[in-house]
Motif scaffolding. Sequence first.
Motif, PDB file in Angstrom:
ATOM      1  N   ASP A  11     -36.102  12.058 -15.168  1.00 52.48           N
ATOM      2  CA  ASP A  11     -35.991  12.316 -13.741  1.00 52.48           C
ATOM      3  C   ASP A  11     -35.910  10.985 -13.006  1.00 52.48           C
ATOM      4  OD1 ASP A  11     -38.701  11.356 -13.454  1.00 52.48           O
ATOM      5  OD2 ASP A  11     -39.400  13.364 -14.005  1.00 52.48           O
ATOM      6  N   LYS A  12     -35.708  11.053 -11.699  1.00 49.69           N
ATOM      7  CA  LYS A  12     -35.483   9.825 -10.924  1.00 49.69           C
ATOM      8  C   LYS A  12     -36.737   8.958 -10.848  1.00 49.69           C
ATOM      9  CE  LYS A  12     -36.388  11.982  -6.411  1.00 49.69           C
ATOM     10  NZ  LYS A  12     -35.830  12.298  -5.079  1.00 49.69           N
ATOM     11  N   ASN A  46     -31.860   5.000  -4.641  1.00 48.00           N
ATOM     12  CA  ASN A  46     -32.198   4.551  -5.988  1.00 48.00           C
ATOM     13  C   ASN A  46     -32.623   3.090  -6.007  1.00 48.00           C
ATOM     14  OD1 ASN A  46     -31.654   7.073  -7.218  1.00 48.00           O
ATOM     15  ND2 ASN A  46     -29.466   6.618  -7.229  1.00 48.00           N
ATOM     16  N   ALA A 207     -29.007   8.600  -9.756  1.00 45.73           N
ATOM     17  CA  ALA A 207     -29.968   9.683  -9.963  1.00 45.73           C
ATOM     18  C   ALA A 207     -29.624  10.829  -9.024  1.00 45.73           C
ATOM     19  CB  ALA A 207     -31.402   9.202  -9.717  1.00 45.73           C
ATOM     20  N   ASP A 243     -30.599   9.412 -14.343  1.00 43.93           N
ATOM     21  CA  ASP A 243     -31.519  10.489 -14.679  1.00 43.93           C
ATOM     22  C   ASP A 243     -30.706  11.640 -15.266  1.00 43.93           C
ATOM     23  OD1 ASP A 243     -30.368  11.759 -12.468  1.00 43.93           O
ATOM     24  OD2 ASP A 243     -32.281  12.216 -11.498  1.00 43.93           O
TER      25      ASP A 243
END
Length: 260
Positions: A11-12, A46, A207, A243
């Motif tokens: 995930d991010k 990000n 992401a 991600d």
Amino acid sequence: MNAPQLVVHRDKELMAEAAAARLITKIVDAQAARGSASVVLTGGRNGNGLLAALRAAPARDAIDWTRLDLWWGDERFLPEGDPERNVTQAREALLDSVPLDPARVHAMPASDGPYGSDVEAAAAAYAAQLAAAAEPGDHGGVPAFDVLMLGVGPDTHVASLFPELPAVRETERTVVGVHGAPKPPPIRISLTLPAIRAAREVWLLAAGADKAKAAAIALSGAGEIQAPAAGARGQARTLWLLDAAAASELPRDLYPPASA
């Protein structure tokens, strides 16, 4: 140039934490080898997420912040302190929390700075600053950045190089003024692809599901005029940090065999 390497995280949040740890190691290694390090920052969710993760990382104190040069890949041409400027967001996310040497924080000019509303003059001044910092063996009139980070937009733009616009076609200048950017604000300053490709390593951050198509296009052989992210490459390494959502449309032959 080299083939891109891909790392896909769950995930991010994990992507930001892992990228921050990776950046700490790279900066510390560069400082041990050459006495200082040079990094190009990126804005956006990000880029700012990585900076916030770096601020929270206990290992951040391994960096000698006084021997780190920070540059930017692009900037919104807005007044100093505007909350939409990348440097303003970076200061909030990290820079105001670490003991940087102010002389080594190289922000791009603001629209109320010494060049006023002349974005071309502001871009030329930043290019001159880069050239002055370049060593004799560096490529293309810019320092050999240890790491140059770029966020990838849903339209495949990187820095402020948007598909088909004049800035992405630039082959001579290292910094340009950008007019008519398709996302606000329309006037920006950006490094060009030749400047980006002078970096030792280029890291592209993506992401979220809204970045999935852009990542797939850029990594599937698209041309850099149509997909600027495809033209962002480092001298020694090109690293895509994604991600799972951003990697969801990658062809299976591109998906890395090991991911975190």
